[in-house]
Design a protein around this motif. Structure first.
Motif, PDB file in Angstrom:
ATOM      1  N   SER A   1       2.799   0.644   0.433  1.00 53.04           N
ATOM      2  CA  SER A   1       2.721  -0.374   1.489  1.00 53.04           C
ATOM      3  C   SER A   1       1.304  -0.850   1.776  1.00 53.04           C
ATOM      4  N   TYR A   2       0.316  -0.281   1.106  1.00 50.53           N
ATOM      5  CA  TYR A   2      -1.085  -0.471   1.501  1.00 50.53           C
ATOM      6  C   TYR A   2      -1.833  -1.270   0.451  1.00 50.53           C
ATOM      7  N   GLU A   3      -1.680  -2.592   0.490  1.00 53.76           N
ATOM      8  CA  GLU A   3      -2.375  -3.467  -0.453  1.00 53.76           C
ATOM      9  C   GLU A   3      -3.756  -3.827   0.081  1.00 53.76           C
ATOM     10  N   VAL A   4      -4.756  -3.763  -0.793  1.00 57.12           N
ATOM     11  CA  VAL A   4      -6.139  -4.056  -0.402  1.00 57.12           C
ATOM     12  C   VAL A   4      -6.780  -4.957  -1.452  1.00 57.12           C
ATOM     13  N   GLY A   5      -7.887  -5.586  -1.052  1.00 57.18           N
ATOM     14  CA  GLY A   5      -8.595  -6.484  -1.943  1.00 57.18           C
ATOM     15  C   GLY A   5      -9.677  -5.789  -2.760  1.00 57.18           C
ATOM     16  N   ALA A   6     -10.289  -6.556  -3.642  1.00 57.22           N
ATOM     17  CA  ALA A   6     -11.288  -6.012  -4.562  1.00 57.22           C
ATOM     18  C   ALA A   6     -12.505  -5.456  -3.827  1.00 57.22           C
ATOM     19  N   GLU A   7     -12.897  -6.095  -2.723  1.00 54.88           N
ATOM     20  CA  GLU A   7     -14.055  -5.599  -1.972  1.00 54.88           C
ATOM     21  C   GLU A   7     -13.788  -4.236  -1.369  1.00 54.88           C
ATOM     22  N   PHE A   8     -12.560  -4.008  -0.929  1.00 54.05           N
ATOM     23  CA  PHE A   8     -12.174  -2.704  -0.400  1.00 54.05           C
ATOM     24  C   PHE A   8     -12.297  -1.642  -1.492  1.00 54.05           C
ATOM     25  N   VAL A   9     -11.754  -1.940  -2.663  1.00 53.68           N
ATOM     26  CA  VAL A   9     -11.833  -0.985  -3.780  1.00 53.68           C
ATOM     27  C   VAL A   9     -13.288  -0.675  -4.100  1.00 53.68           C
ATOM     28  N   ALA A  10     -14.135  -1.696  -4.080  1.00 59.68           N
ATOM     29  CA  ALA A  10     -15.536  -1.505  -4.429  1.00 59.68           C
ATOM     30  C   ALA A  10     -16.247  -0.570  -3.458  1.00 59.68           C
ATOM     31  N   ARG A  11     -15.889  -0.616  -2.186  1.00 67.48           N
ATOM     32  CA  ARG A  11     -16.489   0.312  -1.212  1.00 67.48           C
ATOM     33  C   ARG A  11     -16.306   1.761  -1.655  1.00 67.48           C
ATOM     34  N   PHE A  12     -15.133   2.059  -2.177  1.00 63.17           N
ATOM     35  CA  PHE A  12     -14.827   3.427  -2.585  1.00 63.17           C
ATOM     36  C   PHE A  12     -15.461   3.776  -3.922  1.00 63.17           C
ATOM     37  N   THR A  13     -15.322   2.900  -4.899  1.00 61.30           N
ATOM     38  CA  THR A  13     -15.858   3.221  -6.218  1.00 61.30           C
ATOM     39  C   THR A  13     -17.380   3.178  -6.241  1.00 61.30           C
ATOM     40  N   ASP A  14     -17.997   2.417  -5.324  1.00 60.41           N
ATOM     41  CA  ASP A  14     -19.455   2.458  -5.210  1.00 60.41           C
ATOM     42  C   ASP A  14     -19.916   3.802  -4.668  1.00 60.41           C
ATOM     43  N   ALA A  15     -19.084   4.416  -3.802  1.00 59.18           N
ATOM     44  CA  ALA A  15     -19.425   5.731  -3.255  1.00 59.18           C
ATOM     45  C   ALA A  15     -19.207   6.834  -4.281  1.00 59.18           C
ATOM     46  N   ASP A  16     -18.159   6.712  -5.096  1.00 58.55           N
ATOM     47  CA  ASP A  16     -17.844   7.723  -6.097  1.00 58.55           C
ATOM     48  C   ASP A  16     -16.872   7.089  -7.101  1.00 58.55           C
TER      49      ASP A  16
ATOM     50  N   ASP B   1     -15.025   8.355  -9.179  1.00 56.71           N
ATOM     51  CA  ASP B   1     -13.770   9.099  -9.277  1.00 56.71           C
ATOM     52  C   ASP B   1     -12.723   8.603  -8.288  1.00 56.71           C
ATOM     53  N   TYR B   2     -13.160   7.908  -7.222  1.00 59.40           N
ATOM     54  CA  TYR B   2     -12.212   7.424  -6.209  1.00 59.40           C
ATOM     55  C   TYR B   2     -11.305   6.321  -6.751  1.00 59.40           C
ATOM     56  N   ALA B   3     -11.597   5.804  -7.921  1.00 62.83           N
ATOM     57  CA  ALA B   3     -10.738   4.780  -8.530  1.00 62.83           C
ATOM     58  C   ALA B   3      -9.317   5.295  -8.734  1.00 62.83           C
ATOM     59  N   ARG B   4      -9.155   6.602  -8.828  1.00 60.81           N
ATOM     60  CA  ARG B   4      -7.822   7.160  -9.082  1.00 60.81           C
ATOM     61  C   ARG B   4      -6.877   7.015  -7.891  1.00 60.81           C
ATOM     62  N   PHE B   5      -7.401   6.613  -6.744  1.00 58.16           N
ATOM     63  CA  PHE B   5      -6.545   6.426  -5.569  1.00 58.16           C
ATOM     64  C   PHE B   5      -6.059   4.982  -5.426  1.00 58.16           C
ATOM     65  N   PHE B   6      -6.287   4.195  -6.461  1.00 61.86           N
ATOM     66  CA  PHE B   6      -5.853   2.798  -6.472  1.00 61.86           C
ATOM     67  C   PHE B   6      -5.020   2.516  -7.711  1.00 61.86           C
ATOM     68  N   VAL B   7      -3.954   1.755  -7.531  1.00 61.56           N
ATOM     69  CA  VAL B   7      -3.178   1.249  -8.656  1.00 61.56           C
ATOM     70  C   VAL B   7      -3.059  -0.268  -8.482  1.00 61.56           C
ATOM     71  N   PRO B   8      -2.930  -1.014  -9.573  1.00 60.62           N
ATOM     72  CA  PRO B   8      -2.854  -2.475  -9.457  1.00 60.62           C
ATOM     73  C   PRO B   8      -1.637  -2.918  -8.640  1.00 60.62           C
ATOM     74  N   SER B   9      -1.832  -3.969  -7.860  1.00 60.59           N
ATOM     75  CA  SER B   9      -0.711  -4.568  -7.145  1.00 60.59           C
ATOM     76  C   SER B   9      -0.215  -5.769  -7.936  1.00 60.59           C
ATOM     77  N   GLU B  10       0.796  -6.444  -7.397  1.00 56.14           N
ATOM     78  CA  GLU B  10       1.339  -7.617  -8.086  1.00 56.14           C
ATOM     79  C   GLU B  10       0.418  -8.829  -7.949  1.00 56.14           C
ATOM     80  N   ARG B  11      -0.502  -8.792  -7.007  1.00 58.37           N
ATOM     81  CA  ARG B  11      -1.425  -9.915  -6.819  1.00 58.37           C
ATOM     82  C   ARG B  11      -2.723  -9.668  -7.574  1.00 58.37           C
ATOM     83  N   ASP B  12      -3.270 -10.700  -8.118  1.00 59.66           N
ATOM     84  CA  ASP B  12      -4.520 -10.606  -8.871  1.00 59.66           C
ATOM     85  C   ASP B  12      -5.645 -10.114  -7.966  1.00 59.66           C
ATOM     86  N   ARG B  13      -6.482  -9.248  -8.513  1.00 60.56           N
ATOM     87  CA  ARG B  13      -7.647  -8.697  -7.810  1.00 60.56           C
ATOM     88  C   ARG B  13      -7.265  -7.951  -6.524  1.00 60.56           C
TER      89      ARG B  13
END
Length: 256
Positions: free
Chosen positions: A166-181, A183-195
């Motif tokens: 239920s928790y769709e987020v944008g690319a800037e949100f993902v970047a906040r996490f992956t910029d910190a670490d 490895d945090y990319a593993r908590f994101f999966v692609p949604s049906e919307r681009d980026r």
């Protein structure tokens, strides 16, 4: 009206509750157990709802404590009651005082309850994405250890929160996490919307707790967005509602 964790229910002299939205007096979009002091609900209804919650927790309303939450990593230690006007600006409470019910407000963010059964110290943390990323869980455990606890003895329960589906987020949100670490990319999966991506807040909270070595972790596993028994900030936005109700999820050491 409430849900419970079997992990915390097994601890003697402890009471806890993950409150649903059922069993209160509020009307309309706040129906019915809205505990949000900061909401636009009738203050008399909120006060009555909180009185009912305090009763479930076995304490007087004055001993049913929550915070002025600001999505921070900050934890405070409670050694006496405070009133609504003097609520600390923080996102976690820790205490070793029996009869003080401590709680955090949530409506999609992660309520996390803590207990060290040996040291008889409890905690409650509000872990939205920002607090979880900046260290509110770690600060809560630090405060528990300040009061004599030990992280390897701590039992933790992750309460109802918005889940990955239920928790769709944008690319800037993902970047906040992956910029910190990265490895945090593993908590994101692609949604049906681009980026866009779907974020696993519950999994991220669990990982942070595991990293700091807490003893045992339980997870209620409920999605507040999908489950109409719970208030949801994001669901209210999608429905164009002007405001939303809030839960208080709480824990208390019973007086001996």
């Amino acid at each position: 009206m409430t849900l419970a964790s079997s992990l915390l229910s097994a601890v003697s002299g402890l009471r806890h509750a993950f409150f649903t939205r059922e069993g209160g007096v509020s009307q309309g979009i706040y129906a019915s157990l809205n505990a949000g002091i900061g909401s636009q609900d009738d203050p008399a209804h909120v006060a009555e709802n909180r009185r009912r919650m305090a009763e479930v927790m076995g304490v007087a309303p004055a001993n049913f404590l929550s915070l002025y939450q600001v999505h921070s990593p900050d934890a405070v230690i409670a050694d006496r009651p405070w009133d609504a006007a003097s609520r600390p600006r923080a996102d976690a409470i820790v205490t070793k005082m029996p009869g003080l019910a401590i709680g955090v407000t949530a409506a999609d963010c992660g309520p996390v309850l803590f207990v060290d059964p040996r040291a008889r110290v409890i905690g409650a943390a509000h872990a939205g994405w920002k607090g979880a990323l900046t260290g509110v869980l770690e600060k809560t455990v630090d405060a528990i250890e300040t009061l004599g606890g030990r992280r390897s003895d701590i039992a933790v329960v992750i309460g109802p929160l918005i889940r990955q589906r239920s928790y769709e987020v944008g690319a800037e949100f993902v970047a906040r996490f992956t910029d910190a670490d990265r490895d945090y990319a593993r908590f994101f999966v692609p949604s049906e919307r681009d980026r866009h991506a779907m974020f696993d807040l519950g999994g991220f909270i669990r990982m942070r707790l595991e990293r700091i070595g807490v003893g045992t972790i339980d997870d209620i596993g409920i999605d507040t967005y999908a489950d109409e028994r719970f208030f949801s900030y994001r669901r209210s936005v999608h429905r164009n509602e002007p405001d939303f109700g809030r839960h208080v999820h709480a824990i208390v050491l019973e007086a001996e």
